[in-house]
Scaffold this motif. Structure first.
Motif, PDB file in Angstrom:
ATOM      1  N   ARG A 155      -3.222   3.756  -1.441  1.00 53.84           N
ATOM      2  CA  ARG A 155      -3.757   2.821  -2.431  1.00 53.84           C
ATOM      3  C   ARG A 155      -2.891   1.564  -2.458  1.00 53.84           C
ATOM      4  NH1 ARG A 155      -3.132   7.351  -5.612  1.00 53.84           N
ATOM      5  NH2 ARG A 155      -1.601   6.216  -6.871  1.00 53.84           N
ATOM      6  N   ARG A 190       0.844  -1.193   0.000  1.00 56.25           N
ATOM      7  CA  ARG A 190       0.000   0.000   0.000  1.00 56.25           C
ATOM      8  C   ARG A 190       0.876   1.238   0.000  1.00 56.25           C
ATOM      9  NH1 ARG A 190      -2.904   2.964   4.111  1.00 56.25           N
ATOM     10  NH2 ARG A 190      -4.989   3.614   3.387  1.00 56.25           N
ATOM     11  N   GLU A 230      -1.071  -0.713  -4.563  1.00 54.38           N
ATOM     12  CA  GLU A 230      -0.543  -0.595  -5.918  1.00 54.38           C
ATOM     13  C   GLU A 230       0.136  -1.879  -6.408  1.00 54.38           C
ATOM     14  OE1 GLU A 230       2.015   2.747  -6.065  1.00 54.38           O
ATOM     15  OE2 GLU A 230       0.370   4.205  -5.990  1.00 54.38           O
ATOM     16  N   ASN A 231       0.706  -2.663  -5.492  1.00 54.89           N
ATOM     17  CA  ASN A 231       1.481  -3.842  -5.902  1.00 54.89           C
ATOM     18  C   ASN A 231       1.110  -5.058  -5.035  1.00 54.89           C
ATOM     19  OD1 ASN A 231       3.206  -2.375  -7.805  1.00 54.89           O
ATOM     20  ND2 ASN A 231       4.105  -1.436  -5.971  1.00 54.89           N
TER      21      ASN A 231
END
Length: 425
Positions: free
Chosen positions: A295, A291, A297-298
């Motif tokens: 967000r 995070r 993201e990965n």
């Protein structure tokens, strides 16, 4: 008148044959109508059996856990958390950092979990068999204590019966002395013999109480709790029903100690297999999410495994497991030979005691009874000394006691055989 007195006294002696029965009476709270009743109570109440039952339950409960996976791990990771200059502490805010949450699970190599479960199952089986071994030993102790209790009753009854007969002879000796037909020594000897029999009665009563205490202790009852005063001895199987080879085979296959050692061997073999699988790596797999700036993201995935390169460690584990397995086999083999020898010893002890009982019952005891009655009759007629009557009485007492001893020996040998074969005949 003198002849009538002597004849009446002698009639009492001759008709007073040994009576070994007990009067029927109510035994409130008493147990022990049969050895089977005592065995059932002992199995349910003995604390040692209860302890072994709980240990067996604990071993059974370990089976499911032995083959289970370890709990998964959750990791929360913060990366890029900057320092709050000039301090060495991190900033109070985690803004701009990368936050990762990860879950991982350890996975043993294929087959290891099954082996661990089988090792636990072997341990549970051994615990159950050890519980049965404790019960088996307890049952043998109850049987022997019950036989001793029965023998003490019979011996006590014999002594009382014989003292009554001597008491009648003592009265006859006193009457003869009063009539000028006997001697003062005869009266004295009769009283001494009565005293000796009284001592035997007291000793037998003490033996009876001790046997009752042993039984109550095995049953986890109050030591003074009542037992039925007319015990029912177990019948001895006929010789034709006992085959030595069959008994030996049964003992070597069903003896609880040997069965427990067989479970030990099974567990040791599974331990060897598990040690040999230590050459194969275990794994750890995991997934996670990263995070950043609020967000996700990965994502990440990972696989980790250990590298089994410690040769000395694994060789020592395998060597230890194999040595323990071989030791368990040798221990069982040695115990199997011992059990076979113990069965033969108990079998021959039973057979010898059976033969001695037959000789005593069919020959020695009838002759001793005839000798005593003949001596008493001769004394009445003035043809023999009172000392001869006492010698005949002592021979009768000794023969009766020898008979009781060989009967007890048979009960003890039977209990030992059943203990070794792990069950009733």
């Amino acid at each position: 008148m003198k002849s009538l007195m002597a004849g009446a006294a002698m009639a009492l002696v001759l008709v007073s044959a040994p009576s070994l029965g007990w009067a029927d009476e109510a035994h409130h709270g008493a147990v022990g109508a049969s050895v089977d009743e005592l065995v059932a109570i002992a199995k349910s109440m003995n604390p040692e059996v209860q302890v072994m039952a709980l240990e067996a339950d604990a071993a059974s409960a370990r089976i499911e856990g032995a083959g289970s996976l370890m709990d998964p791990k959750v990791t929360f990771l913060v990366e890029g958390w900057q320092r709050d200059f000039p301090s060495y502490a991190p900033r109070s805010s985690t803004g701009g950092t990368d936050k990762t949450i990860r879950i991982t699970q350890e996975l043993p190599f294929w087959g290891k979990r099954d082996l661990k479960r089988e090792i636990a199952e072997a341990g549970a089986k051994k615990a159950q068999v050890l519980k049965r071994a404790v019960e088996n030993d307890l049952v043998a102790k109850v049987k022997v204590a019950y036989a001793e209790y029965h023998q003490a009753h019979l011996a006590n009854d014999l002594a009382k019966n014989l003292r009554a007969r001597i008491d009648t002879l003592a009265k006859l000796a006193g009457a003869r002395y009063g009539q000028g037909l006997g001697r003062q020594q005869d009266v004295t000897r009769a009283e001494v013999e009565k005293g000796m029999l009284g001592t035997e009665i007291a000793r037998m009563e003490a033996e009876r109480r001790k046997a009752r205490v042993r039984i109550n202790r095995l049953l986890n009852r109050d030591l003074a709790a009542p037992l039925i005063e007319a015990p029912n001895p177990r019948p001895i199987p006929p010789k034709e029903a006992l085959d030595l080879a069959a008994l030996t085979d049964r003992a070597q296959s069903s003896n609880p100690e040997l069965v427990a050692q067989e479970a030990t061997i099974q567990g040791a073999d599974r331990t060897v297999a598990l040690a040999e699988k230590s050459w194969y790596p275990d794994f750890e797999v995991g997934v996670g999410a990263m995070r950043r700036e609020g967000r996700f993201e990965n994502y990440e995935a990972m696989v980790t495994m250990n590298i089994p390169i410690q040769w000395g460690l694994r060789d020592s584990e395998i060597g230890e497991a194999k040595a323990m397995s071989a030791a368990a086999r040798q221990r069982r083999k040695a115990r199997e030979i011992e059990v076979g020898n113990e069965v033969q010893e108990a079998y021959f002890n039973l057979d010898a005691a059976r033969q001695v009982e037959k000789l005593l019952r069919e020959n020695a005891l009838p002759q001793a009874e005839i000798g005593f009655q003949a001596a008493a009759k001769s004394y009445e007629l003035g043809r023999t000394e009172f000392l001869d009557v006492l010698m005949a009485e002592q021979q009768l007492w000794k023969t009766n006691i020898d008979l009781l001893k060989v009967q007890l020996d048979q009960q003890m040998a039977l209990a030992e055989i059943e203990k070794l074969i792990g069950g009733e005949l």
